[in-house]
Scaffold this motif. Sequence first.
Motif, PDB file in Angstrom:
ATOM      1  N   GLY A 171      81.056  41.676  77.803  1.00 19.32           N
ATOM      2  CA  GLY A 171      81.840  41.999  78.937  1.00 19.32           C
ATOM      3  C   GLY A 171      83.185  41.395  78.902  1.00 19.32           C
ATOM      4  O   GLY A 171      84.438  42.064  79.365  1.00 19.32           O
ATOM      5  N   GLU A 209      86.552  43.827  79.120  1.00 17.68           N
ATOM      6  CA  GLU A 209      87.615  43.444  80.244  1.00 17.68           C
ATOM      7  C   GLU A 209      88.993  43.262  79.584  1.00 17.68           C
ATOM      8  O   GLU A 209      89.832  43.981  80.001  1.00 17.68           O
ATOM      9  CB  GLU A 209      87.474  42.304  81.022  1.00 17.68           C
ATOM     10  CG  GLU A 209      86.166  42.417  81.801  1.00 17.68           C
ATOM     11  CD  GLU A 209      85.723  41.342  82.506  1.00 17.68           C
ATOM     12  OE1 GLU A 209      86.267  40.099  82.320  1.00 17.68           O
ATOM     13  OE2 GLU A 209      85.123  41.446  83.610  1.00 17.68           O
ATOM     14  N   GLN A 262      77.497  35.885  83.902  1.00 11.96           N
ATOM     15  CA  GLN A 262      78.652  36.584  84.333  1.00 11.96           C
ATOM     16  C   GLN A 262      78.216  37.512  85.218  1.00 11.96           C
ATOM     17  O   GLN A 262      78.937  38.034  86.109  1.00 11.96           O
ATOM     18  CB  GLN A 262      79.498  37.128  83.263  1.00 11.96           C
ATOM     19  CG  GLN A 262      80.081  36.026  82.283  1.00 11.96           C
ATOM     20  CD  GLN A 262      80.831  36.714  81.063  1.00 11.96           C
ATOM     21  OE1 GLN A 262      81.360  37.530  81.234  1.00 11.96           O
ATOM     22  NE2 GLN A 262      80.865  35.699  80.087  1.00 11.96           N
ATOM     23  N   PHE A 263      77.084  38.117  85.224  1.00 16.30           N
ATOM     24  CA  PHE A 263      76.894  39.522  85.724  1.00 16.30           C
ATOM     25  C   PHE A 263      75.434  39.320  86.613  1.00 16.30           C
ATOM     26  O   PHE A 263      74.496  38.658  86.275  1.00 16.30           O
ATOM     27  CB  PHE A 263      76.932  40.648  84.905  1.00 16.30           C
ATOM     28  CG  PHE A 263      78.142  40.674  84.137  1.00 16.30           C
ATOM     29  CD1 PHE A 263      79.313  41.118  84.727  1.00 16.30           C
ATOM     30  CD2 PHE A 263      78.165  40.542  82.729  1.00 16.30           C
ATOM     31  CE1 PHE A 263      80.463  41.173  83.923  1.00 16.30           C
ATOM     32  CE2 PHE A 263      79.334  40.724  81.807  1.00 16.30           C
ATOM     33  CZ  PHE A 263      80.371  40.875  82.748  1.00 16.30           C
ATOM     34  N   ALA A 265      76.569  47.869  77.878  1.00 16.42           N
ATOM     35  CA  ALA A 265      77.831  48.094  78.001  1.00 16.42           C
ATOM     36  C   ALA A 265      78.126  49.435  79.014  1.00 16.42           C
ATOM     37  O   ALA A 265      79.272  49.168  79.749  1.00 16.42           O
ATOM     38  CB  ALA A 265      78.493  47.990  76.722  1.00 16.42           C
ATOM     39  N   LEU A 271      77.267  48.142  82.580  1.00 18.88           N
ATOM     40  CA  LEU A 271      78.663  47.284  83.140  1.00 18.88           C
ATOM     41  C   LEU A 271      79.648  48.208  83.340  1.00 18.88           C
ATOM     42  O   LEU A 271      80.450  47.890  84.563  1.00 18.88           O
ATOM     43  CB  LEU A 271      78.820  46.162  82.199  1.00 18.88           C
ATOM     44  CG  LEU A 271      77.872  45.309  82.027  1.00 18.88           C
ATOM     45  CD1 LEU A 271      78.473  44.156  80.808  1.00 18.88           C
ATOM     46  CD2 LEU A 271      77.464  44.456  83.153  1.00 18.88           C
ATOM     47  N   ASN A 272      80.044  49.293  82.672  1.00 17.44           N
ATOM     48  CA  ASN A 272      81.195  49.967  82.851  1.00 17.44           C
ATOM     49  C   ASN A 272      80.832  50.944  83.910  1.00 17.44           C
ATOM     50  O   ASN A 272      81.768  51.066  84.912  1.00 17.44           O
ATOM     51  CB  ASN A 272      81.576  50.813  81.619  1.00 17.44           C
ATOM     52  CG  ASN A 272      82.958  51.416  81.475  1.00 17.44           C
ATOM     53  OD1 ASN A 272      83.779  50.764  82.127  1.00 17.44           O
ATOM     54  ND2 ASN A 272      83.034  52.620  81.061  1.00 17.44           N
ATOM     55  N   LEU A 309      82.785  45.228  85.958  1.00 23.10           N
ATOM     56  CA  LEU A 309      84.026  44.387  85.095  1.00 23.10           C
ATOM     57  C   LEU A 309      85.244  44.450  85.959  1.00 23.10           C
ATOM     58  O   LEU A 309      85.389  45.323  86.526  1.00 23.10           O
ATOM     59  CB  LEU A 309      84.188  45.375  83.872  1.00 23.10           C
ATOM     60  CG  LEU A 309      83.058  45.550  82.936  1.00 23.10           C
ATOM     61  CD1 LEU A 309      83.321  46.355  81.777  1.00 23.10           C
ATOM     62  CD2 LEU A 309      82.606  44.198  82.317  1.00 23.10           C
TER      63      LEU A 309
END
Length: 69
Positions: A2, A6, A44-45, A59, A62-63, A68
Amino acid sequence: MGLVMEAAAENNVEVVILDRPNPLGGLKIEGGLVEDEYISFVSQFKIPYVCGMTCGELALFLNNEDMLS
């Protein structure tokens, strides 16, 4: 991953993530969601510890979910 995504977005750099078949079969999900006060470098998430996704799927998740900054 992540953080890489970013940083790449900030610098207009493309990220390519090499994916592979999920050894757990994508069926195992364990752990609760991280509470806001415990968000850290390690967590982090807000996703379960074992999320059942491959690196590539994570990925995309998250996107697509705007997780992010």
